[in-house]
Design an enzyme around this catalytic site. Structure first.
Site, mmCIF file in Angstrom:
data_model
loop_
_atom_site.group_PDB
_atom_site.id
_atom_site.type_symbol
_atom_site.label_atom_id
_atom_site.label_comp_id
_atom_site.label_asym_id
_atom_site.label_seq_id
_atom_site.Cartn_x
_atom_site.Cartn_y
_atom_site.Cartn_z
ATOM 1 N N ASN A 105 -6.285 3.385 -12.199
ATOM 2 C CA ASN A 105 -5.010 2.170 -11.896
ATOM 3 C C ASN A 105 -3.830 2.687 -11.996
ATOM 4 O O ASN A 105 -3.674 3.428 -13.096
ATOM 5 C CB ASN A 105 -5.528 0.861 -12.680
ATOM 6 C CG ASN A 105 -4.504 -0.269 -12.179
ATOM 7 O OD1 ASN A 105 -4.348 -0.495 -11.253
ATOM 8 N ND2 ASN A 105 -3.862 -0.975 -13.370
ATOM 9 N N HIS A 122 -0.039 1.258 -13.038
ATOM 10 C CA HIS A 122 0.775 -0.072 -13.445
ATOM 11 C C HIS A 122 2.011 0.207 -13.724
ATOM 12 O O HIS A 122 2.681 1.168 -14.236
ATOM 13 C CB HIS A 122 -0.130 -0.379 -14.674
ATOM 14 C CG HIS A 122 0.615 -1.650 -15.335
ATOM 15 N ND1 HIS A 122 0.178 -2.809 -14.840
ATOM 16 C CD2 HIS A 122 1.520 -1.868 -16.382
ATOM 17 C CE1 HIS A 122 0.981 -3.968 -15.352
ATOM 18 N NE2 HIS A 122 1.524 -3.266 -16.503
ATOM 19 N N ARG A 133 -16.768 -13.803 -7.928
ATOM 20 C CA ARG A 133 -15.958 -12.593 -8.015
ATOM 21 C C ARG A 133 -17.125 -11.334 -8.112
ATOM 22 O O ARG A 133 -16.740 -10.235 -7.360
ATOM 23 C CB ARG A 133 -15.365 -12.512 -9.686
ATOM 24 C CG ARG A 133 -14.600 -11.144 -9.945
ATOM 25 C CD ARG A 133 -14.042 -11.310 -11.306
ATOM 26 N NE ARG A 133 -13.146 -12.555 -11.336
ATOM 27 C CZ ARG A 133 -11.812 -12.616 -11.007
ATOM 28 N NH1 ARG A 133 -11.292 -11.584 -10.415
ATOM 29 N NH2 ARG A 133 -11.154 -13.649 -11.232
ATOM 30 N N LEU A 149 -11.462 -6.937 -11.575
ATOM 31 C CA LEU A 149 -12.991 -6.791 -11.064
ATOM 32 C C LEU A 149 -13.872 -7.225 -12.304
ATOM 33 O O LEU A 149 -13.329 -7.176 -13.476
ATOM 34 C CB LEU A 149 -12.908 -5.392 -10.956
ATOM 35 C CG LEU A 149 -12.103 -4.832 -9.664
ATOM 36 C CD1 LEU A 149 -11.744 -3.450 -9.932
ATOM 37 C CD2 LEU A 149 -12.839 -5.066 -8.478
ATOM 38 N N ALA A 153 8.584 7.118 -8.670
ATOM 39 C CA ALA A 153 7.882 7.635 -9.706
ATOM 40 C C ALA A 153 6.437 7.701 -9.689
ATOM 41 O O ALA A 153 6.004 8.427 -9.797
ATOM 42 C CB ALA A 153 8.559 7.224 -11.040
ATOM 43 N N ASP A 188 -5.234 -3.638 -17.797
ATOM 44 C CA ASP A 188 -4.162 -2.670 -18.005
ATOM 45 C C ASP A 188 -4.435 -2.028 -19.518
ATOM 46 O O ASP A 188 -3.372 -1.609 -19.715
ATOM 47 C CB ASP A 188 -2.918 -3.318 -17.807
ATOM 48 C CG ASP A 188 -2.666 -4.049 -16.311
ATOM 49 O OD1 ASP A 188 -3.171 -3.581 -15.658
ATOM 50 O OD2 ASP A 188 -2.011 -4.958 -16.620
ATOM 51 N N GLY A 195 0.898 -1.343 -0.015
ATOM 52 C CA GLY A 195 0.013 0.003 0.080
ATOM 53 C C GLY A 195 0.898 1.307 -0.050
ATOM 54 O O GLY A 195 0.264 2.206 0.578
HETATM 55 C C1 GAR Z 1 2.863 -1.083 -7.514
HETATM 56 O O1 GAR Z 1 4.071 -0.885 -8.294
HETATM 57 C C2 GAR Z 1 1.783 -1.019 -8.424
HETATM 58 O O2 GAR Z 1 2.166 -0.388 -9.676
HETATM 59 C C3 GAR Z 1 1.732 -2.594 -8.809
HETATM 60 O O3 GAR Z 1 1.672 -3.019 -7.652
HETATM 61 C C4 GAR Z 1 2.642 -2.587 -6.667
HETATM 62 C C5 GAR Z 1 1.901 -2.169 -5.507
HETATM 63 O O4 GAR Z 1 2.699 -1.553 -4.566
HETATM 64 N N1 GAR Z 1 0.558 -2.800 -9.483
HETATM 65 C C6 GAR Z 1 0.224 -3.584 -10.575
HETATM 66 O O5 GAR Z 1 1.243 -4.467 -10.736
HETATM 67 C C7 GAR Z 1 -1.289 -3.723 -10.968
HETATM 68 N N2 GAR Z 1 -1.288 -4.473 -12.323
HETATM 69 P P1 GAR Z 1 2.081 -0.834 -3.478
HETATM 70 O O6 GAR Z 1 1.054 -1.821 -2.604
HETATM 71 O O7 GAR Z 1 3.479 -0.492 -2.356
HETATM 72 O O8 GAR Z 1 1.271 0.425 -3.700
#
Ligand code: GAR
Length: 313
Positions: free
Chosen positions: A109, A111, A67, A95, A175, A147, A15
């Site tokens: 989102n 990514h 789901r 989702l 970033a 995505d 998170g």
């Molecule tokens: C982040 O790098 C995010 O971009 C990626 O998961 C990580 C979560 O980190 N998301 C994906 O890969 C979605 N397809 P966080 O829990 O520390 O924010």
């Protein structure tokens, strides 16, 4: 700041992006506030952090649940929290299409790649294996395709000689934290931004046959080439702060009916008479399919018969 836009964040893990959004919202001029952090993983570290920061949390394991039922349970919490947008921040569950459709345009989102490259997982490994010069991250609106969906922003992150996936992921995460807060702020503000709203009207109006755009009394105005006008966008025209689309309707009865049905959205446009209605665009819940339909009806009502016949098929 008054009237911040309430946002729910979905997480599955650490998170850190959620934390970045939350701390960015502490700035006095941030246009959003995080009102709920929800997770499919009760052990997600981000839930504890959010709770410690005084943000409401909700966790529901998805195991054993259909789901759509799991999504609906989260959605009930989102609605109860008053959130108008959802930010997915490392939410690692797909989702259901119905849920995605209900939040279209209001769910984002982040990514960890420069989309359209490397959708799905292991994005950094793939960027390294491909010998890319940059990895990076993308914030995009969520659509039914994984995505994909309109991009709201991207940051490229240089790949250094000898980088492994974890090192690259760490720098991309820095970033991400900057990009996400900025894009979310821009998204929640744009629905009251005249330039954005006029742009949305323009897309629909200019898709109609022989449409052209002009300016009339300072208003963006759409008409048929060498023909009549069928739409105006009235942005704070009389200093009333409202942004409204003016389209043609059948007459006074329809005008009165619309205003009675939804007086917050519809009003009688000054100087335009009974044949027009003004539709507020700045209420934050504009249904753009409805707007497209109103524009088409208005276009039909002024189109020469030959041209109108094209639309009747
Ligand atoms: C982040 O790098 C995010 O971009 C990626 O998961 C990580 C979560 O980190 N998301 C994906 O890969 C979605 N397809 P966080 O829990 O520390 O924010």
């Amino acid at each position: 700041m008054a009237d911040r836009v309430p946002v729910a964040v979905f997480i599955s893990g650490t998170g850190t992006n959620m934390a970045a959004l939350l701390y960015a919202s502490r700035a006095a001029d941030c246009p959003y506030e995080i009102v709920l952090v929800a997770s499919n993983n009760p052990a997600a570290a981000g839930l504890r952090l959010a709770a410690a920061e005084g943000t409401a949390t909700f966790a529901l394991p998805h195991k054993g649940m259909a789901r759509a039922d799991h999504d609906a349970a989260l959605e009930a919490q989102v609605l109860a929290s008053g959130a108008r947008f959802i930010a997915l921040a490392g939410y690692m569950r797909i989702l259901s299409p119905e849920f995605v459709a209900r939040w279209e345009g209001r769910m984002v989102n982040i990514h960890p790649s420069l989309l359209p490259k490397y959708t799905g997982l292991q994005t950094h490994e793939r960027a390294l294996a491909a010998g890319d010069e940059h990895g990076g991250c993308t914030v995009h609106l969520v659509t039914a395709q994984l995505d994909e969906g309109p991009m709201l922003g991207q940051t490229a992150v240089a790949i250094l000689p000898g980088d492994d996936a974890d090192q690259l992921a760490g720098r991309v995460l820095i970033a991400e934290h900057q990009l996400y807060a900025r894009c979310l702020a821009a998204l929640v503000t744009r629905e009251t931004d005249p330039a954005h709203l006029i742009g949305e009207v323009r897309k629909h109006a200019m898709a109609l046959p022989e449409a052209e755009e002009t300016v009339s009394h300072g208003m963006a105005c759409f008409g048929i080439v060498k023909g009549k006008k069928f739409a105006y966008v009235n942005a704070n025209h009389h200093g009333d702060g409202r942004i409204a689309l003016l389209v043609k309707i059948s007459g006074l009865d329809e005008q009165q009916h619309l205003i009675e049905t939804d007086p917050a959205r519809f009003f009688r446009p000054a100087y335009f008479g009974d044949g027009w209605i003004a539709i507020r665009l700045d209420l934050g819940d504009t249904d753009w399919d409805d707007i497209a339909e109103s524009l088409q009806r208005s276009w039909m009502s002024v189109a020469p018969r030959k041209l109108a016949a094209i639309m009747e098929f």
